[in-house]
Design an enzyme around this catalytic site. Structure first.
Site, PDB file in Angstrom:
ATOM      1  N   ASP A  51      -5.214  -9.119 -26.310  1.00 45.88           N
ATOM      2  CA  ASP A  51      -6.048  -8.037 -26.877  1.00 45.88           C
ATOM      3  C   ASP A  51      -5.132  -7.019 -27.556  1.00 45.88           C
ATOM      4  OD1 ASP A  51      -7.495  -5.498 -27.094  1.00 45.88           O
ATOM      5  OD2 ASP A  51      -9.067  -6.530 -25.975  1.00 45.88           O
ATOM      6  N   THR A  67     -21.589 -10.785 -27.517  1.00 44.43           N
ATOM      7  CA  THR A  67     -22.146 -11.423 -28.731  1.00 44.43           C
ATOM      8  C   THR A  67     -21.071 -11.690 -29.779  1.00 44.43           C
ATOM      9  OG1 THR A  67     -22.528  -9.292 -29.812  1.00 44.43           O
ATOM     10  CG2 THR A  67     -24.300 -10.140 -28.379  1.00 44.43           C
TER      11      THR A  67
END
Ligand code: PRP
Ligand code: URA
Length: 207
Positions: free
Chosen positions: A199, A107
């Protein structure tokens, strides 16, 4: 954009180059992230309110300048910790509060797992620290919680930012100074900054 500070110092940019390089192993990545953090903190603290204080040297009295208010660094875990690993070298007086926020990979919404802050937050000049400003969901969640807890003077420190995140952060905090070493091209379909550095948490901590 008003009150957005792009840190172009060549040494800061050299550390960012190390971070961006996909061949940089995690020990070097971690060191470069800590060093970049010093450059960003140095710039971000330049406008702190100060007062004059007379001290006695061995030879007499000297006028000096010291910060008026207490300083609180708030790294957003995990990657924010990487940006403050060397901070005590230039900010030994700072207190450190922790916010644990993980971005849900599907999400892209921030999910909380830790809040450890000192009491009476209104007395501090507060610096939210997180290398990556992507959608800005994490930084906005952190800033709103801090304001709810009484913080008045908020600044944001990032290694790099996506234009989408920068706009969103500015909309939510119209007055807060924002410091970053780069403004990148865009976010990809997974919410990663392009070209970015990948990341940040995984690369810093090796997992
Ligand atoms: C990364 C990064 C920020 C966030 C940025 O953390 O360190 O906190 O994503 O994304 P946003 O601007 O879209 O919110 P992540 O959730 O991957 O956690 P980690 O630091 O523990 O790896
Ligand atoms: N978090 C990261 O670590 N990297 C990105 O590019 C976006 C969010």
């Amino acid at each position: 954009m008003k009150n957005v500070h792009l840190i172009k110092h060549p040494l800061a940019q050299a550390r960012l180059a190390t971070l961006r390089d996909k061949t940089t192993p995690h020990p070097e990545f971690r060191r470069a992230l800590g060093q970049l953090g010093l450059h960003l903190l140095h710039e971000a603290t330049a406008g702190l309110p100060t007062k004059q204080k007379r001290v006695r040297t061995p030879l007499g009295a000297a006028p000096t300048i010291v910060p008026t208010r207490e300083i609180l660094l708030v790294p957003i875990l995990r990657a924010g910790q990487g940006l403050i690993t060397l901070a005590d070298q230039i900010l030994p007086e700072a207190r450190i509060g922790y916010l644990g926020i993980a971005r849900n990979e599907t999400t892209l919404q921030p999910e909380w797992y830790l809040e450890k802050l000192p009491p009476r937050l209104g007395r501090f000049e507060v610096f939210v620290v997180d290398p990556m400003l992507a959608t800005a969901g994490s930084a906005i969640a952190a800033g709103k919680l801090l304001q709810k807890r009484g913080v008045k003077n908020l600044r944001f420190i990032h290694a790099l930012a996506a234009p989408e995140g920068l706009r969103s952060l500015r909309r939510n905090f119209p007055e807060a100074p924002i410091y970053t070493a780069a403004l990148d091209s865009h976010l990809n379909e997974n919410g990663y900054i392009v070209p970015g550095l990948g990341d940040a948490g995984d690369r810093c901590f090796g997992c």
